[in-house]
Scaffold this active site. Structure first.
Site, PDB file in Angstrom:
ATOM      1  N   HIS A  85    -100.291  45.316 -49.319  1.00  0.00           N
ATOM      2  CA  HIS A  85     -99.818  46.435 -48.507  1.00  0.00           C
ATOM      3  C   HIS A  85     -98.999  47.434 -49.344  1.00  0.00           C
ATOM      4  O   HIS A  85     -99.250  48.637 -49.317  1.00  0.00           O
ATOM      5  CB  HIS A  85     -98.971  45.887 -47.347  1.00  0.00           C
TER       6      HIS A  85
ATOM      7  N   CYS B 109    -115.370  50.921 -50.671  1.00  0.00           N
ATOM      8  CA  CYS B 109    -114.055  51.469 -50.361  1.00  0.00           C
ATOM      9  C   CYS B 109    -112.950  50.491 -50.759  1.00  0.00           C
ATOM     10  O   CYS B 109    -111.780  50.747 -50.512  1.00  0.00           O
ATOM     11  CB  CYS B 109    -113.948  51.870 -48.897  1.00  0.00           C
TER      12      CYS B 109
HETATM   13  C1  PEP Z   1    -111.450  45.773 -48.508  1.00  0.00           C
HETATM   14  O1  PEP Z   1    -111.365  44.645 -48.032  1.00  0.00           O
HETATM   15  O2  PEP Z   1    -111.924  46.014 -49.647  1.00  0.00           O
HETATM   16  C2  PEP Z   1    -110.970  46.936 -47.734  1.00  0.00           C
HETATM   17  C3  PEP Z   1    -111.157  48.173 -48.170  1.00  0.00           C
HETATM   18  O3  PEP Z   1    -110.285  46.676 -46.581  1.00  0.00           O
HETATM   19  P1  PEP Z   1    -108.703  46.344 -46.515  1.00  0.00           P
HETATM   20  O4  PEP Z   1    -108.132  46.555 -47.876  1.00  0.00           O
HETATM   21  O5  PEP Z   1    -108.155  47.239 -45.468  1.00  0.00           O
HETATM   22  O6  PEP Z   1    -108.746  44.890 -46.098  1.00  0.00           O
END
Ligand code: PEP
Ligand code: MG
Length: 767
Positions: A402, A712
């Site tokens: 985070h 992403c």
């Molecule tokens: C991921 O898991 O790569 C992602 C982009 O989602 P988050 O980081 O929100 O879990």
């Protein structure tokens, strides 16, 4: 008519004769800077070539009424023109001039056939930005007169690549008004190379220069594939103020065949300092003179071959604030430089401030503007305080935790995974946080970015390179939408929903119960609208809520969130949303509402899919509220679990438009490494062969079925991963705000390299 111009005949004013690149090299050469010798095949020579072969009429005819939005037509016509140019005959006198000039270049280099770089240099003087120039080809390590002539002809042809035609049509330029000059320059086979900034681009200190250097060719440093040594030089004394030696595991070299190769650095050089004090002084002197000559801070690519320094490229630094720090405000504490803690550099930048340790969310009011927030791990309810902090340091976490995600988005320096920050640091201690290297120093080393408006700048003035692979940006907090949009990204590849709720401080179930459906719909709609507005008409990919129980428990009304042994493997993502359909329904209603307001640029994506039936159920629910996913709204899934990757064909059968690789989770679930656990952070590898295998399989399978692919996860912000993804044929890459520039360059370079390799392999060659 002048067919050839040598650098000594060229200045900055000759863009129309020798193109932008040729003009800037000539300018530096004539000012006495050590630029490798070169000649330029002029724009007139190009026009002469076209005229003699009577190509103007044919080109005009082919491009008449072209529909550039039809990729098949665009590619076909582009190829037809390029074939015409490549099959045309180089006029004899022009051919002889090129050969004679090449021979002269060789004579000046010991008489042997020299390796040269053949670079396109477009006459973009009437075009709005220099990005146009970057769209044509460059051929490195060309040797032999005949090959040079061929490479020049290939550069001519590259004026008609699909993207160049597309660009000119879009901008309304006449295709035959733009001409192409070609720079033929001696290649430098450097033993060390790098970049020099004549002003410190991190803290905007005009009294410092920054030199980055690595072994071998400059390719490694410029592409970001190699972490270089960093030297901060005092501009007055030209001596280093700080030196950071990186471990340089790989380097780029020219092999016997003349090809650029990535190899392992010899063991004894890996941790060896690249630049001596003497070399730094010489580079510094050249940097000062170039800055003086141009009258502005410059970013210079340099290389050292057999002890001689060369300047390969010089351009203004576009990300600086005007004299924002004259250096006079630089305050040094007595104890500066003492390292207190080391961790993982999670968000680059350098900032100083007073430590405030937050052991419990109740203490959050302690944080004042400019403080360094120190905590075990940040939680979403700390975001308001994170916005005030000049830097963030945590005990726990890895690069995708985070604290790391949010601080990168805020542009705030951050170090995670220190293990002992809350023990070692004490309240009100003055420290400096280096978010690049992952170090916390005692005292104030340099003036940090304390105010929000002084936070790390993103490059908005730099020319935008157009790449075939779309470059998207990740957004977690709607309020950074403008900053994200200013990167020039092609859209938002991931808009996380979690912060829209966390910002309210109230659990969505409580909002729903107490204020009703419309209120919750508006919470989502408001967040999405902010981003869709900033990007319109560029697409924005909204991901439905991925609410982990541990993060939502802190919200008002979140007391009932179950306590899970392992929330990462628990009640989150789409499986939770399908259990709590009322919330998911509000998200779908928000999209419907925004569509009725005219926002046609929103796409929908669902997180943590593990079963094809989840896709079906979401589509059914959407249908119930009158939204046809895949028709009204583009619809996709995240591939964050090995399960989703392995059953991707079943998921595709349910009807999806795109997938996005969530490597943050995909990595943790594939190699059993908790992404938030600093004890195992060193084993967290997105490039683990198993993860790579899953990614490659998903991209290739989706391609087969006409489903678009994107990424992403944090791996999309890493140049070495991006190279692989582009080679596998990914359609778009979504990166962090701060990584967009680097990723865009990496993508452009990889795409060009693929074309070059294709030509070299003869798969594309027409001659
Ligand atoms: C991921 O898991 O790569 C992602 C982009 O989602 P988050 O980081 O929100 O879990
Ligand atoms: Mg995820």
């Amino acid at each position: 008519m002048k067919l050839i111009a040598w650098l000594d005949e060229i200045s900055n004013r000759d863009v129309d004769v020798v193109g932008g690149k040729g003009a800037s090299l000539g300018e530096m050469w004539n000012a006495g800077f050590p630029v490798p010798p070169a000649f330029v095949v002029t724009a007139d020579a190009y026009r002469y070539f076209i005229r003699e072969n009577k190509l103007d009429k044919k080109i005009r005819e082919i491009l008449k009424d072209i529909d550039v939005n039809n990729p098949e037509e665009l590619n076909r016509k582009s190829e037809e023109i390029r074939r015409l140019i490549l099959n045309a005959k180089m006029p004899k006198d022009l051919e002889i001039s090129i050969i004679e000039s090449y021979n002269r270049l060789c004579e000046e280099s010991n008489g042997e056939d020299a390796f040269v770089a053949v670079r396109s240099s477009a006459t973009a003087e009437d075009l709005p930005d220099a990005s146009f120039a970057g769209q044509q080809e460059t051929y490195l390590n060309v040797k032999g007169a005949e090959n040079v002539v061929k490479a020049v002809q290939k550069c001519f042809a590259s004026l008609f690549t699909p993207r160049a035609i597309f660009y000119r049509e879009q901008k309304g330029f006449d295709h035959l008004d733009v001409a192409l000059a070609v720079v033929v320059q001696k290649m430098i086979n450097s033993e060390k190379a790098g970049v020099l900034f004549t002003v410190n681009p991190i803290n905007h200190n005009y009294e410092e220069m920054v030199v980055e250097g690595a072994w071998g060719l400059g390719e490694g440093v410029v592409s970001g594939a190699v972490t270089p040594d960093t030297y901060i030089i005092d501009k007055k004394t030209l001596t280093p103020k700080s030196i950071s030696i990186a471990r340089k595991d790989i380097m780029f070299i020219r092999d016997e065949k003349g090809e650029t190769k990535k190899v392992e650095t010899p063991e004894d050089l890996k941790e060896k300092r690249v630049l001596s004090e003497e070399e730094l002084r010489k580079l510094g002197e050249i940097g000062l003179s170039i800055e003086k000559h141009y009258g502005r801070p410059m970013d210079i690519e340099w290389a050292i071959e057999r002890g001689n320094i060369y300047m390969l490229q010089g351009r203004p630094i576009t990300t600086l604030k005007e004299n924002s720090n004259s250096g006079k405000t630089l305050e040094k504490s007595q104890e500066s430089g003492e390292i207190l803690l080391k961790g993982i550099g999670a968000s680059p930048g350098l900032a100083s401030g007073k430590v405030k340790i937050i052991r419990d969310i109740k203490e959050i009011d302690k944080i004042e503007e400019g403080d360094v927030l120190v905590t075990k791990m940040t939680t979403p309810d700390m975001v308001p305080a994170m916005k005030k902090a000049s830097a963030i340091v945590t005990d726990d976490g890895g690069l995708t935790c985070h604290a790391a995600i949010i601080s990168r988005e805020l542009g705030t320096p951050c170090v995670v995974g220190t293990q002992r920050a809350t023990e070692v640091l004490k309240d009100n201690m003055l420290v400096t946080v280096d978010g690049e290297k992952g170090i916390v120093y005692r005292g104030e080393i340099k003036r940090g970015d304390k105010k929000k408006e002084e936070k790390r700048e993103i490059s908005t003035g730099a020319p935008v390179i157009i790449t075939a692979t779309e470059i998207m940006v990740n957004v977690s907090m709607p309020e950074v939408a403008e900053r994200a949009a200013a990167t020039g990204a092609d859209g938002v590849g991931l808009l996380r929903a979690e912060h829209m709720i966390l910002e309210t401080g109230v659990h969505p179930i409580k909002i729903l119960r107490e204020k009703g459906e419309d209120a919750l719909v508006e919470v989502f709609a408001e967040g999405i609208r902010k981003v869709a507005d900033a990007f319109y008409p560029r697409p924005v990919t909204y991901r439905t809520l991925d609410a982990p129980t541990d993060e939502f428990r802190g919200l008002e009304g979140g007391e009932d969130e179950p306590v899970e042994q392992n929330p990462m493997l628990g009640w989150r993502g789409i499986r939770r949303s399908l259990d709590e359909k009322d919330i998911l329904k509000c998200e779908l209603l928000a999209i419907k509402k925004l569509r009725s307001e005219g926002y046609k640029n929103i796409r929908l994506m669902i997180p943590l899919v593990t079963n094809a039936s989840e896709v079906r159920k979401v589509k059914e629910l959407a249908r119930e509220i009158g939204l046809e996913l895949g028709k009204d709204v583009e619809f996709g899934v995240m591939v964050e679990t090995p399960a989703a990757a392995l059953i991707i064909e079943d998921i595709i059968k349910e009807g999806i438009d795109f997938v996005s690789l969530g490597t943050n989770d995909l990595t943790q679930y594939t190699i059993a490494i908790d992404r938030n656990n600093e004890l195992v952070a060193k084993y967290y590898r997105e490039n683990h062969p198993a993860v790579l295998k899953l990614i490659e399989y998903v991209i290739k399978t989706c391609k087969k079925h006409g489903v678009k692919t994107s990424i992403c996860g944090q791996a999309g912000s890493r140049p070495s991963m991006v190279e692989k993804l582009v080679r596998w044929g990914i359609d778009s890459i979504s990166a962090n705000i701060d990584a967009i520039d680097t990723i865009r360059k990496t993508v452009a370079r990889t795409e060009q390299r693929i074309i070059l390799e294709t030509i070299r392999d003869g798969r594309f060659s027409r001659d």
